[in-house]
Design a protein around this motif. Sequence first.
Motif, PDB file in Angstrom:
ATOM      1  N   GLY A 198      -0.925   8.196   3.589  1.00  0.00           N
ATOM      2  CA  GLY A 198       0.186   7.934   4.330  1.00  0.00           C
ATOM      3  C   GLY A 198       1.034   6.652   3.589  1.00  0.00           C
ATOM      4  N   ALA A 199       2.149   6.727   3.046  1.00  0.00           N
ATOM      5  CA  ALA A 199       2.506   5.792   2.168  1.00  0.00           C
ATOM      6  C   ALA A 199       3.637   5.096   2.832  1.00  0.00           C
ATOM      7  N   ALA A 200       3.747   3.625   2.732  1.00  0.00           N
ATOM      8  CA  ALA A 200       4.770   2.889   3.266  1.00  0.00           C
ATOM      9  C   ALA A 200       5.825   2.770   2.449  1.00  0.00           C
ATOM     10  N   VAL A 201       7.255   2.629   2.976  1.00  0.00           N
ATOM     11  CA  VAL A 201       8.223   2.647   2.089  1.00  0.00           C
ATOM     12  C   VAL A 201       8.689   1.331   2.321  1.00  0.00           C
ATOM     13  N   GLY A 202       9.636   0.759   1.525  1.00  0.00           N
ATOM     14  CA  GLY A 202      10.174  -0.546   1.610  1.00  0.00           C
ATOM     15  C   GLY A 202      11.408  -0.685   2.388  1.00  0.00           C
TER      16      GLY A 202
END
Length: 449
Positions: A198-202
Amino acid sequence: MDQLALRDRLAGLAERHHVVGASVAVAVGDDTATAATGVLNLRTGTPATVDSVFQIGSITKIWTTTLALQLVDEGLLDLDRPLVTYLPDFRVLDEATTAAVTARHLLNHTSGIAGDFFPDTGRGDDTLARFTAELADLAPSHPLGATMSYSNSGFTLLGRLVEVLRGATWDAVLRDRLLDPLGLDAVGTLPEEALLRGAAVGHIGGEVTPTWGLPRCVGPAGLIHARAADLVTFARLHLADGVTASGERLLSAESAAAMREPEVAIPEPWTSGSHVGLGWMLFDWGTSVYGHDGSTLGQHAYLRVVPGPVPVVVALLTNGGDHDQLYQDLFTELLAEHAGVAVPPPLRPPPGPSDRTADDIAGTYERPSMTLVVREHTDGPVLIARPSGVVAASLGTDEIRGPLVPFAPDAFLTRFPGHPGWLPVVFHRLDDGTRYVHVSGQATARKET
């Protein structure tokens, strides 16, 4: 530690400061508490969890430093020998720098190699080799060793040095020498690895950034993604002077200690520490504190380490909003409670008017990716920043301006629209008389007419 209380406090502060998503890990001795709040992506609404990965930006530099010091431990690298000893094809525009710059200069940010040089040299495994070749036409930001100026480019070059001496890509060396021994399966360097988690985006200005990550050549300077708890695991390696929790030594005690020794004073000591060690930033907070911050495209990370009989580590990862204010409030509380450390309050202008003018500091200051203009205005001196390229993308604008308010000898504070905090700006001269401005870690020379 009360994990529920940590979660509630993080959620409350993140909401107050309009932070999109955040993850925190707090270690006190052998105990660790983690918490997360918000979302990873405003478009999808996917919740942030403690297992979500965020980009840690320039905290990556500590990992690259550790790889370099491992080479020192094995007798493969001497920090004080010229880089051309190991990289015979390396060159920059300045011949004196080419001949004499060392790995130590790269590690303590005194090389003079312009810090925000971000050519896109592709996604291939030769990206750092191609980046190094691109440096041949790069002018220095200052003479070798003359001052401290934060250099992303220097750490990309350091990553290339690691590749040549190990015979493998920086990414592969990182996994083999640090990630696998530490059991950090969630940590990675490439977007396709982040997609498996689960990767955050800016986010900038409440909008998802148009690009997720920086070019691959930035890797050794700022491309690691990780969970907050992974930063705690890495910090504990350094607290144990190079020994993992399982007892495996990855770094000599001498090298671990050398990384925490002051190498050079920072001309602007309020933002990122008072001194630079080897990789680590050192903070003068009444006791020994070291750490690093990191920023990419709409993502910001913070790490602080307080050694002692009961060491304390706090790691915070964010992906938009007023991240600096969240850091200030959260770390002030956590470090006071668990380490007895007083985080300095935010800088504020002194009361009353000032008659300070811009007469001796006015002009245009330039470096790759940034032009700074200081001029007199009816209300006093102003600073106009005109970023370009990756720097403009990370800031979400190609021009910002703010007042210059005196608050210390040769030091001013500025505040840009949409940013509640005040930013210190220091003016100084090198021994040769050249006027420089030092802001956000970087030294920029004035163009003389």
